[in-house]
Design a protein around this motif. Sequence first.
Motif, PDB file in Angstrom:
ATOM      1  N   ASN A  87      -5.112  -5.767 -13.097  1.00  0.00           N
ATOM      2  CA  ASN A  87      -6.437  -6.291 -13.448  1.00  0.00           C
ATOM      3  C   ASN A  87      -6.638  -7.211 -12.546  1.00  0.00           C
ATOM      4  OD1 ASN A  87      -7.855  -4.381 -15.173  1.00  0.00           O
ATOM      5  ND2 ASN A  87      -7.557  -5.153 -17.087  1.00  0.00           N
ATOM      6  N   TYR A  88      -6.021  -8.684 -12.635  1.00  0.00           N
ATOM      7  CA  TYR A  88      -5.589  -9.566 -11.859  1.00  0.00           C
ATOM      8  C   TYR A  88      -6.228  -8.923 -10.487  1.00  0.00           C
ATOM      9  CZ  TYR A  88      -4.218 -14.393  -9.349  1.00  0.00           C
ATOM     10  OH  TYR A  88      -4.510 -15.058  -8.759  1.00  0.00           O
ATOM     11  N   LEU A  89      -5.190  -8.231 -10.121  1.00  0.00           N
ATOM     12  CA  LEU A  89      -5.051  -7.798  -8.374  1.00  0.00           C
ATOM     13  C   LEU A  89      -6.167  -7.342  -7.856  1.00  0.00           C
ATOM     14  CD1 LEU A  89      -3.282  -7.273  -5.699  1.00  0.00           C
ATOM     15  CD2 LEU A  89      -2.686  -5.576  -6.677  1.00  0.00           C
ATOM     16  N   LEU A  90      -7.171  -6.760  -9.312  1.00  0.00           N
ATOM     17  CA  LEU A  90      -8.110  -5.858  -8.451  1.00  0.00           C
ATOM     18  C   LEU A  90      -8.857  -6.817  -7.922  1.00  0.00           C
ATOM     19  CD1 LEU A  90     -10.065  -3.224  -8.526  1.00  0.00           C
ATOM     20  CD2 LEU A  90     -10.374  -2.748 -10.947  1.00  0.00           C
ATOM     21  N   ASN A  91      -9.517  -7.697  -9.117  1.00  0.00           N
ATOM     22  CA  ASN A  91     -10.204  -9.193  -8.973  1.00  0.00           C
ATOM     23  C   ASN A  91     -10.191  -9.562  -7.128  1.00  0.00           C
ATOM     24  OD1 ASN A  91     -12.773 -10.804 -10.135  1.00  0.00           O
ATOM     25  ND2 ASN A  91     -10.560 -11.626  -9.993  1.00  0.00           N
ATOM     26  N   PHE A  92      -8.812 -10.054  -6.746  1.00  0.00           N
ATOM     27  CA  PHE A  92      -8.097 -10.832  -6.342  1.00  0.00           C
ATOM     28  C   PHE A  92      -7.880  -9.645  -5.123  1.00  0.00           C
ATOM     29  CE2 PHE A  92      -5.884 -13.024  -3.387  1.00  0.00           C
ATOM     30  CZ  PHE A  92      -5.952 -14.034  -3.583  1.00  0.00           C
ATOM     31  N   ASN A  93      -8.512  -8.797  -4.804  1.00  0.00           N
ATOM     32  CA  ASN A  93      -8.175  -7.366  -4.121  1.00  0.00           C
ATOM     33  C   ASN A  93     -10.394  -7.828  -3.313  1.00  0.00           C
ATOM     34  OD1 ASN A  93      -5.736  -6.815  -3.121  1.00  0.00           O
ATOM     35  ND2 ASN A  93      -5.787  -4.463  -4.254  1.00  0.00           N
ATOM     36  N   GLU A  94     -10.859  -7.651  -4.546  1.00  0.00           N
ATOM     37  CA  GLU A  94     -12.154  -7.891  -4.175  1.00  0.00           C
ATOM     38  C   GLU A  94     -12.599  -9.015  -4.456  1.00  0.00           C
ATOM     39  OE1 GLU A  94     -14.170  -6.569  -7.985  1.00  0.00           O
ATOM     40  OE2 GLU A  94     -13.440  -4.471  -7.602  1.00  0.00           O
ATOM     41  N   GLU A  95     -12.016 -10.266  -4.375  1.00  0.00           N
ATOM     42  CA  GLU A  95     -12.912 -11.246  -4.298  1.00  0.00           C
ATOM     43  C   GLU A  95     -12.021 -11.954  -2.375  1.00  0.00           C
ATOM     44  OE1 GLU A  95     -12.006 -14.035  -6.786  1.00  0.00           O
ATOM     45  OE2 GLU A  95     -13.346 -13.697  -8.578  1.00  0.00           O
ATOM     46  N   HIS A  96     -10.807 -11.446  -2.406  1.00  0.00           N
ATOM     47  CA  HIS A  96     -10.323 -11.765  -0.862  1.00  0.00           C
ATOM     48  C   HIS A  96     -10.069 -10.365   0.505  1.00  0.00           C
ATOM     49  CE1 HIS A  96      -9.009 -14.404  -4.081  1.00  0.00           C
ATOM     50  NE2 HIS A  96      -9.344 -15.540  -2.935  1.00  0.00           N
ATOM     51  N   GLY A  97     -10.894  -9.271  -0.445  1.00  0.00           N
ATOM     52  CA  GLY A  97     -10.846  -8.213   0.723  1.00  0.00           C
ATOM     53  C   GLY A  97      -9.493  -7.972   1.756  1.00  0.00           C
ATOM     54  N   MET A  98      -8.475  -7.994   0.555  1.00  0.00           N
ATOM     55  CA  MET A  98      -7.574  -7.542   0.030  1.00  0.00           C
ATOM     56  C   MET A  98      -7.387  -5.878  -0.062  1.00  0.00           C
ATOM     57  SD  MET A  98      -5.492 -11.166  -0.386  1.00  0.00           S
ATOM     58  CE  MET A  98      -5.161 -12.119   0.601  1.00  0.00           C
ATOM     59  N   ASP A  99      -5.884  -5.366   0.791  1.00  0.00           N
ATOM     60  CA  ASP A  99      -5.591  -4.444  -0.133  1.00  0.00           C
ATOM     61  C   ASP A  99      -4.242  -3.905  -0.533  1.00  0.00           C
ATOM     62  OD1 ASP A  99      -6.186  -1.455  -0.805  1.00  0.00           O
ATOM     63  OD2 ASP A  99      -6.453  -0.484   1.167  1.00  0.00           O
ATOM     64  N   LEU A 100      -4.074  -5.051  -1.633  1.00  0.00           N
ATOM     65  CA  LEU A 100      -2.701  -4.605  -2.018  1.00  0.00           C
ATOM     66  C   LEU A 100      -2.748  -4.016  -3.219  1.00  0.00           C
ATOM     67  CD1 LEU A 100      -1.760  -8.470  -1.669  1.00  0.00           C
ATOM     68  CD2 LEU A 100      -1.401  -6.912   0.060  1.00  0.00           C
ATOM     69  N   VAL A 101      -1.215  -3.725  -3.032  1.00  0.00           N
ATOM     70  CA  VAL A 101      -0.763  -2.521  -4.776  1.00  0.00           C
ATOM     71  C   VAL A 101       0.020  -2.869  -5.555  1.00  0.00           C
ATOM     72  CG1 VAL A 101      -0.708   0.437  -4.321  1.00  0.00           C
ATOM     73  CG2 VAL A 101      -2.040  -0.909  -2.636  1.00  0.00           C
ATOM     74  N   PRO A 102      -0.461  -2.367  -6.592  1.00  0.00           N
ATOM     75  CA  PRO A 102       0.453  -2.799  -7.447  1.00  0.00           C
ATOM     76  C   PRO A 102       0.907  -1.292  -7.226  1.00  0.00           C
ATOM     77  CG  PRO A 102      -1.891  -1.884  -8.565  1.00  0.00           C
ATOM     78  CD  PRO A 102      -1.588  -1.745  -7.532  1.00  0.00           C
ATOM     79  N   VAL A 103       2.481  -1.228  -7.886  1.00  0.00           N
ATOM     80  CA  VAL A 103       3.541  -0.322  -7.991  1.00  0.00           C
ATOM     81  C   VAL A 103       3.952   0.592  -9.147  1.00  0.00           C
ATOM     82  CG1 VAL A 103       3.753   0.486  -5.358  1.00  0.00           C
ATOM     83  CG2 VAL A 103       5.095  -1.513  -6.248  1.00  0.00           C
ATOM     84  N   PHE A 104       4.926  -0.746  -9.649  1.00  0.00           N
ATOM     85  CA  PHE A 104       5.050  -0.225 -10.830  1.00  0.00           C
ATOM     86  C   PHE A 104       5.019  -1.658 -11.790  1.00  0.00           C
ATOM     87  CE2 PHE A 104       9.251  -0.774  -8.224  1.00  0.00           C
ATOM     88  CZ  PHE A 104       9.550  -1.871  -9.023  1.00  0.00           C
ATOM     89  N   ALA A 105       4.961  -1.149 -13.087  1.00  0.00           N
ATOM     90  CA  ALA A 105       5.744  -2.551 -13.961  1.00  0.00           C
ATOM     91  C   ALA A 105       6.569  -3.133 -14.194  1.00  0.00           C
ATOM     92  CB  ALA A 105       4.672  -2.122 -15.340  1.00  0.00           C
TER      93      ALA A 105
END
Length: 274
Positions: A87-105
């Motif tokens: 969820n943090y990454l999703l929010n970060f991508n939206e705010e900073h225009g990035m397309d980083l991907v979570p692959v595994f926990a």
Amino acid sequence: MKKIILTLTVLCAFILAACGSGSASGEKELVIGATAGPYSDQLKEGIVPLLEEKGYSVEIVEFNDYIQPNNALNEGEIDANLYQNRNYLLNFNEEHGMDLVPVFAVPTAPIALYSEKHTSLDDVEPGMTITLPNDPVNLARSLHMLEGYGWITIDKKVDPITASEKDILENKYDLNIQPLEPAQTPRSLSDTDFAFVNGNYALASGLKLEEAVDVEKTSEDFLIYLTVRKEDEDSTFVKDLEDAYKSEEFLQYTNEKSKGYVKPPYQLELEESQ
């Protein structure tokens, strides 16, 4: 003249071949960013030895905030990072225009409520001060824990992932709620009644999960994920990292060195099969 051209052609071919060889060997070199503390330690102690067996040379770069690891990854300065939930990454991508991907926990130290002055939730009194991490997702997590205690009520119309102190409708005990930089929350304990501290910063500062007043029941969305650039999602190094984390050797490391962490589903399945 023909001899000169031929010589230059051969020389260029040699240089290109050498560059290609260097590139190939470079595929076994990895640079991974992580916040200082448990996730950096997991990599160094539990994962790097397994990657070295496959011929990798791994450099771990430690960060002390939640912004620079993603910036460094997006700019190609590191190959992957390990410090954030989905969820943090999703929010970060939206705010900073990035397309980083979570692959595994990975095994995750949960967010928890600590205090140097109190030992129980029953100790709450009017006017107490509570510090929380100020990044949107972890602030919301902390507020929902407070709501679960019955201390506050949050506006149900607000996205639960990004709720802030401004969305509190009722503050039953007139609590002084102070969002801080996540790394500052452990240091606030001497000046506050209770502090919510993210797992990585808690353990890095010497706090222990068993000392917490309360520990979050962490859902999969809030587990820490290895994160890469979109174009690297299916790369060999990501598969090799995943194999290392899903190995029996790393499960043993988790059981010995990461007690109290929330295990990802693949480790729970591996335990059940043993």
